[in-house]
Design a protein around this motif. Sequence first.
Motif, PDB file in Angstrom:
ATOM      1  N   VAL A 139      11.845 -43.504  16.963  1.00  0.00           N
ATOM      2  CA  VAL A 139      10.680 -42.674  16.629  1.00  0.00           C
ATOM      3  C   VAL A 139      10.906 -41.945  15.317  1.00  0.00           C
ATOM      4  O   VAL A 139      10.008 -41.873  14.460  1.00  0.00           O
ATOM      5  CB  VAL A 139      10.380 -41.681  17.776  1.00  0.00           C
ATOM      6  CG1 VAL A 139       9.377 -40.638  17.349  1.00  0.00           C
ATOM      7  CG2 VAL A 139       9.879 -42.426  18.999  1.00  0.00           C
ATOM      8  N   LEU A 140      12.112 -41.409  15.110  1.00  0.00           N
ATOM      9  CA  LEU A 140      12.406 -40.706  13.857  1.00  0.00           C
ATOM     10  C   LEU A 140      12.357 -41.647  12.660  1.00  0.00           C
ATOM     11  O   LEU A 140      11.854 -41.279  11.588  1.00  0.00           O
ATOM     12  CB  LEU A 140      13.765 -40.023  13.944  1.00  0.00           C
ATOM     13  CG  LEU A 140      13.853 -38.838  14.901  1.00  0.00           C
ATOM     14  CD1 LEU A 140      15.283 -38.332  14.975  1.00  0.00           C
ATOM     15  CD2 LEU A 140      12.906 -37.740  14.504  1.00  0.00           C
ATOM     16  N   VAL A 141      12.852 -42.868  12.824  1.00  0.00           N
ATOM     17  CA  VAL A 141      12.801 -43.849  11.735  1.00  0.00           C
ATOM     18  C   VAL A 141      11.356 -44.217  11.423  1.00  0.00           C
ATOM     19  O   VAL A 141      10.968 -44.308  10.248  1.00  0.00           O
ATOM     20  CB  VAL A 141      13.641 -45.101  12.096  1.00  0.00           C
ATOM     21  CG1 VAL A 141      13.366 -46.238  11.134  1.00  0.00           C
ATOM     22  CG2 VAL A 141      15.110 -44.753  12.106  1.00  0.00           C
ATOM     23  N   VAL A 142      10.535 -44.388  12.445  1.00  0.00           N
ATOM     24  CA  VAL A 142       9.122 -44.725  12.221  1.00  0.00           C
ATOM     25  C   VAL A 142       8.419 -43.586  11.490  1.00  0.00           C
ATOM     26  O   VAL A 142       7.656 -43.819  10.539  1.00  0.00           O
ATOM     27  CB  VAL A 142       8.429 -45.054  13.563  1.00  0.00           C
ATOM     28  CG1 VAL A 142       6.925 -45.123  13.396  1.00  0.00           C
ATOM     29  CG2 VAL A 142       8.957 -46.366  14.115  1.00  0.00           C
ATOM     30  N   PHE A 143       8.671 -42.337  11.909  1.00  0.00           N
ATOM     31  CA  PHE A 143       8.088 -41.198  11.203  1.00  0.00           C
ATOM     32  C   PHE A 143       8.522 -41.182   9.741  1.00  0.00           C
ATOM     33  O   PHE A 143       7.720 -40.928   8.842  1.00  0.00           O
ATOM     34  CB  PHE A 143       8.509 -39.874  11.862  1.00  0.00           C
ATOM     35  CG  PHE A 143       7.540 -39.359  12.877  1.00  0.00           C
ATOM     36  CD1 PHE A 143       6.309 -38.880  12.514  1.00  0.00           C
ATOM     37  CD2 PHE A 143       7.887 -39.345  14.218  1.00  0.00           C
ATOM     38  CE1 PHE A 143       5.420 -38.395  13.446  1.00  0.00           C
ATOM     39  CE2 PHE A 143       7.021 -38.863  15.170  1.00  0.00           C
ATOM     40  CZ  PHE A 143       5.787 -38.390  14.787  1.00  0.00           C
ATOM     41  N   GLY A 144       9.795 -41.445   9.493  1.00  0.00           N
ATOM     42  CA  GLY A 144      10.308 -41.451   8.129  1.00  0.00           C
ATOM     43  C   GLY A 144       9.689 -42.540   7.274  1.00  0.00           C
ATOM     44  O   GLY A 144       9.324 -42.305   6.118  1.00  0.00           O
ATOM     45  N   VAL A 145       9.549 -43.732   7.828  1.00  0.00           N
ATOM     46  CA  VAL A 145       8.955 -44.841   7.072  1.00  0.00           C
ATOM     47  C   VAL A 145       7.485 -44.561   6.774  1.00  0.00           C
ATOM     48  O   VAL A 145       7.013 -44.813   5.657  1.00  0.00           O
ATOM     49  CB  VAL A 145       9.127 -46.170   7.844  1.00  0.00           C
ATOM     50  CG1 VAL A 145       8.292 -47.276   7.236  1.00  0.00           C
ATOM     51  CG2 VAL A 145      10.591 -46.563   7.871  1.00  0.00           C
ATOM     52  N   ILE A 146       6.772 -44.018   7.741  1.00  0.00           N
ATOM     53  CA  ILE A 146       5.356 -43.702   7.511  1.00  0.00           C
ATOM     54  C   ILE A 146       5.222 -42.623   6.441  1.00  0.00           C
ATOM     55  O   ILE A 146       4.383 -42.732   5.534  1.00  0.00           O
ATOM     56  CB  ILE A 146       4.679 -43.270   8.825  1.00  0.00           C
ATOM     57  CG1 ILE A 146       4.541 -44.467   9.758  1.00  0.00           C
ATOM     58  CG2 ILE A 146       3.322 -42.636   8.555  1.00  0.00           C
ATOM     59  CD1 ILE A 146       4.058 -44.116  11.147  1.00  0.00           C
ATOM     60  N   ASN A 166       4.152 -33.165   3.765  1.00  0.00           N
ATOM     61  CA  ASN A 166       5.563 -33.317   4.130  1.00  0.00           C
ATOM     62  C   ASN A 166       6.026 -32.192   5.056  1.00  0.00           C
ATOM     63  O   ASN A 166       6.716 -32.433   6.049  1.00  0.00           O
ATOM     64  CB  ASN A 166       6.441 -33.366   2.893  1.00  0.00           C
ATOM     65  CG  ASN A 166       6.276 -34.645   2.119  1.00  0.00           C
ATOM     66  OD1 ASN A 166       5.812 -35.644   2.637  1.00  0.00           O
ATOM     67  ND2 ASN A 166       6.656 -34.603   0.855  1.00  0.00           N
ATOM     68  N   VAL A 167       5.654 -30.966   4.746  1.00  0.00           N
ATOM     69  CA  VAL A 167       6.051 -29.822   5.577  1.00  0.00           C
ATOM     70  C   VAL A 167       5.447 -29.932   6.972  1.00  0.00           C
ATOM     71  O   VAL A 167       6.143 -29.716   7.974  1.00  0.00           O
ATOM     72  CB  VAL A 167       5.649 -28.495   4.896  1.00  0.00           C
ATOM     73  CG1 VAL A 167       5.783 -27.327   5.850  1.00  0.00           C
ATOM     74  CG2 VAL A 167       6.468 -28.268   3.649  1.00  0.00           C
ATOM     75  N   VAL A 168       4.178 -30.304   7.051  1.00  0.00           N
ATOM     76  CA  VAL A 168       3.523 -30.430   8.358  1.00  0.00           C
ATOM     77  C   VAL A 168       4.191 -31.527   9.188  1.00  0.00           C
ATOM     78  O   VAL A 168       4.480 -31.330  10.372  1.00  0.00           O
ATOM     79  CB  VAL A 168       2.015 -30.701   8.181  1.00  0.00           C
ATOM     80  CG1 VAL A 168       1.373 -31.111   9.495  1.00  0.00           C
ATOM     81  CG2 VAL A 168       1.320 -29.485   7.602  1.00  0.00           C
ATOM     82  N   VAL A 169       4.457 -32.674   8.584  1.00  0.00           N
ATOM     83  CA  VAL A 169       5.089 -33.775   9.320  1.00  0.00           C
ATOM     84  C   VAL A 169       6.492 -33.391   9.762  1.00  0.00           C
ATOM     85  O   VAL A 169       6.885 -33.668  10.908  1.00  0.00           O
ATOM     86  CB  VAL A 169       5.106 -35.061   8.463  1.00  0.00           C
ATOM     87  CG1 VAL A 169       5.967 -36.121   9.103  1.00  0.00           C
ATOM     88  CG2 VAL A 169       3.698 -35.581   8.265  1.00  0.00           C
ATOM     89  N   ILE A 170       7.245 -32.721   8.918  1.00  0.00           N
ATOM     90  CA  ILE A 170       8.605 -32.305   9.281  1.00  0.00           C
ATOM     91  C   ILE A 170       8.570 -31.293  10.425  1.00  0.00           C
ATOM     92  O   ILE A 170       9.381 -31.370  11.362  1.00  0.00           O
ATOM     93  CB  ILE A 170       9.349 -31.759   8.051  1.00  0.00           C
ATOM     94  CG1 ILE A 170       9.663 -32.907   7.100  1.00  0.00           C
ATOM     95  CG2 ILE A 170      10.617 -31.026   8.451  1.00  0.00           C
ATOM     96  CD1 ILE A 170      10.203 -32.485   5.766  1.00  0.00           C
ATOM     97  N   LEU A 171       7.629 -30.362  10.399  1.00  0.00           N
ATOM     98  CA  LEU A 171       7.506 -29.399  11.489  1.00  0.00           C
ATOM     99  C   LEU A 171       7.153 -30.086  12.804  1.00  0.00           C
ATOM    100  O   LEU A 171       7.707 -29.756  13.858  1.00  0.00           O
ATOM    101  CB  LEU A 171       6.461 -28.331  11.150  1.00  0.00           C
ATOM    102  CG  LEU A 171       6.873 -27.303  10.111  1.00  0.00           C
ATOM    103  CD1 LEU A 171       5.708 -26.376   9.786  1.00  0.00           C
ATOM    104  CD2 LEU A 171       8.065 -26.506  10.593  1.00  0.00           C
ATOM    105  N   VAL A 208       7.856 -33.178  13.615  1.00  0.00           N
ATOM    106  CA  VAL A 208       9.042 -33.924  14.047  1.00  0.00           C
ATOM    107  C   VAL A 208      10.071 -32.977  14.655  1.00  0.00           C
ATOM    108  O   VAL A 208      10.685 -33.295  15.686  1.00  0.00           O
ATOM    109  CB  VAL A 208       9.639 -34.722  12.870  1.00  0.00           C
ATOM    110  CG1 VAL A 208      11.016 -35.262  13.213  1.00  0.00           C
ATOM    111  CG2 VAL A 208       8.704 -35.848  12.486  1.00  0.00           C
ATOM    112  N   ILE A 209      10.277 -31.818  14.051  1.00  0.00           N
ATOM    113  CA  ILE A 209      11.224 -30.846  14.604  1.00  0.00           C
ATOM    114  C   ILE A 209      10.781 -30.398  15.996  1.00  0.00           C
ATOM    115  O   ILE A 209      11.599 -30.329  16.929  1.00  0.00           O
ATOM    116  CB  ILE A 209      11.393 -29.646  13.651  1.00  0.00           C
ATOM    117  CG1 ILE A 209      12.172 -30.067  12.413  1.00  0.00           C
ATOM    118  CG2 ILE A 209      12.101 -28.483  14.348  1.00  0.00           C
ATOM    119  CD1 ILE A 209      12.214 -29.019  11.323  1.00  0.00           C
TER     120      ILE A 209
END
Length: 62
Positions: free
Chosen positions: A9-16, A35-40, A42-43
């Motif tokens: 899941v983390l790899v898919v989020f990163g690739v997207i 980027n900030v929203v996606v990182i939050l 994911v965290i």
Amino acid sequence: MPLIQLVIVLVVFGVILWAINTYIPMDGTIKKILNVVVILVVILFVLSAFGLLGSMQGIRVG
């Protein structure tokens, strides 16, 4: 959730996120906000997957 599934899941989020940043033209400020929203998100997802955040079913938006 198994660890391998979490890594996938983390790899898919990163690739997207990489694809959006690379191939979709947009202003730098909007990219930073995205980027900030996606990182939050994911965290929060990772903390929830490890059980450190608790259940997210009680969170209401709107």
